[in-house]
Design a protein around this motif. Structure first.
Motif, short mmCIF file in Angstrom:
data_model
loop_
_atom_site.label_atom_id
_atom_site.label_comp_id
_atom_site.label_asym_id
_atom_site.label_seq_id
_atom_site.Cartn_x
_atom_site.Cartn_y
_atom_site.Cartn_z
N LEU A 188 0.82 -1.21 0.00
CA LEU A 188 0.00 0.00 0.00
C LEU A 188 0.85 1.26 0.00
N ASP A 189 2.04 1.18 -0.57
CA ASP A 189 2.84 2.38 -0.77
C ASP A 189 2.04 3.38 -1.61
N GLY A 190 1.99 4.62 -1.15
CA GLY A 190 1.21 5.63 -1.88
C GLY A 190 -0.22 5.73 -1.42
N TRP A 191 -0.59 4.94 -0.43
CA TRP A 191 -1.96 4.93 0.09
C TRP A 191 -1.93 5.08 1.61
N GLU A 192 -3.02 5.58 2.16
CA GLU A 192 -3.13 5.78 3.61
C GLU A 192 -4.47 5.24 4.09
N GLY A 193 -4.44 4.40 5.11
CA GLY A 193 -5.67 3.85 5.66
C GLY A 193 -5.41 3.07 6.93
N ASP A 194 -6.48 2.60 7.53
CA ASP A 194 -6.39 1.82 8.76
C ASP A 194 -5.87 0.42 8.42
N PRO A 195 -4.68 0.05 8.93
CA PRO A 195 -4.14 -1.28 8.60
C PRO A 195 -4.96 -2.43 9.16
N ASN A 196 -5.86 -2.14 10.09
CA ASN A 196 -6.76 -3.18 10.59
C ASN A 196 -7.88 -3.49 9.61
N LEU A 197 -8.04 -2.60 8.62
CA LEU A 197 -9.12 -2.77 7.64
C LEU A 197 -8.60 -3.06 6.24
N TRP A 198 -7.41 -2.55 5.92
CA TRP A 198 -6.91 -2.61 4.55
C TRP A 198 -5.58 -3.34 4.49
N ARG A 199 -5.40 -4.15 3.45
CA ARG A 199 -4.15 -4.88 3.23
C ARG A 199 -4.05 -5.26 1.76
N VAL A 200 -2.88 -5.75 1.38
CA VAL A 200 -2.70 -6.32 0.05
C VAL A 200 -2.55 -7.83 0.19
N GLU A 201 -3.32 -8.55 -0.62
CA GLU A 201 -3.34 -10.02 -0.53
C GLU A 201 -3.44 -10.59 -1.95
N ASN A 202 -2.45 -11.39 -2.32
CA ASN A 202 -2.45 -12.02 -3.66
C ASN A 202 -2.60 -10.98 -4.78
N GLY A 203 -1.92 -9.85 -4.62
CA GLY A 203 -1.95 -8.83 -5.65
C GLY A 203 -3.19 -7.97 -5.68
N LEU A 204 -4.04 -8.11 -4.67
CA LEU A 204 -5.29 -7.35 -4.59
C LEU A 204 -5.29 -6.44 -3.37
N ILE A 205 -5.93 -5.29 -3.47
CA ILE A 205 -6.24 -4.50 -2.29
C ILE A 205 -7.50 -5.10 -1.67
#
Length: 261
Positions: A51-68
């Motif tokens: 999530l370089d270039g993005w800002e958000g709550d890490p408890n809600l947002w992540r990258v998984e298998n090339g997907l946000i």
């Protein structure tokens, strides 16, 4: 009449086949060229890794298998809608393409020309291309924390100012802006809904230019707003993706491309 021997017949068949292949290749090349022209000028704003270039709550947002992935679990304690915000600028006139998939109980959206909300982390206020798992609202234009519904799916609207003094909420009726003027029916709401895939991949394509805001899903225009409200409209602002307060849900995003106009 001269007779045609087998070698001549074979030659004619071979020639026809080669010509057919050539025509097929030309057609295929034209299609690829059209696709390249259509996507000219778009840049990727998600690297597919983190999530370089993005800002958000890490408890809600992540990258998984090339997907946000934006996800609420049974343990999530979300009190207000939360956004993953792009830190690359505040686009004014632009096109945005993103593929999304959302669970049946999910509620999300793409915010644009938005601003931060004072005192609430990762909250945005502004235009939103709505996304929900039941496809009740997907494609409509809903203004988060402002004028609420500006166009339902299947509508082209003109938004007029409400000039008397007062709070924005004074000019909202049944979760829609009182200044909403229907100018054209773009299609039957349920028929348009049938074009949106449930719990499968769809593409949202926003075409935002001046005061005209167009939301396409899977290549079909779902809503269009002409915002003539000089008091409340916005001409530039932040981009972000939403996780809405509610039951457990999951939204997945990929192939996020931006073209500033």
């Amino acid at each position: 009449m001269k007779s045609i021997n087998q070698s001549h017949i074979f030659f004619f068949i071979l020639t026809a086949a080669l010509l057919g292949c050539a025509k097929g290749n030309i057609a295929q090349t034209q299609t690829v060229a059209d696709d390249l022209k259509e996507n000219e000028g778009f840049i990727s704003i998600f690297n597919g890794k983190n999530l370089d270039g993005w800002e958000g709550d890490p408890n809600l947002w992540r990258v998984e298998n090339g997907l946000i992935v934006g996800e609420l679990t049974p343990k999530s304690d979300l009190k207000t809608n939360s956004f993953l915000i792009w830190k690359g600028g505040e686009p004014g006139d632009f096109e945005l393409k993103v593929e999304f998939k959302i669970t049946e109980n999910g509620n999300s959206g793409v915010n644009y020309r938005s601003e931060r909300v004072d005192g609430i982390p990762n909250a945005l206020r502004g235009y939103q291309a709505d996304i929900d798992g039941k496809n009740t609202y997907t494609g409509q234009n809903y203004e988060e924390r402002k004028r609420t519904t500006l166009a339902y799916r299947g509508q082209k609207t003109k938004i007029n100012a409400q000039n008397p003094p007062g709070e924005i909420r004074d000019y909202i009726d049944r979760n829609a802006w009182k200044g909403l003027e229907l100018t054209e029916e773009l299609g039957d709401r349920d028929a348009l809904k049938s074009l949106i895939h449930t719990e499968k991949w769809n593409e949202m394509h926003l075409v935002i230019k001046g005061n005209v805001l167009k939301h396409y899903v899977n290549g079909v225009l779902m809503s269009e707003v002409v915002d003539e409200d000089e008091i409340n409209k916005s001409l530039k602002g932040l981009l972000g993706f939403q996780v809405h307060v509610g039951p457990p849900m999951r939204v997945e995003l990929k192939n996020i491309y931006l073209k500033e106009l």
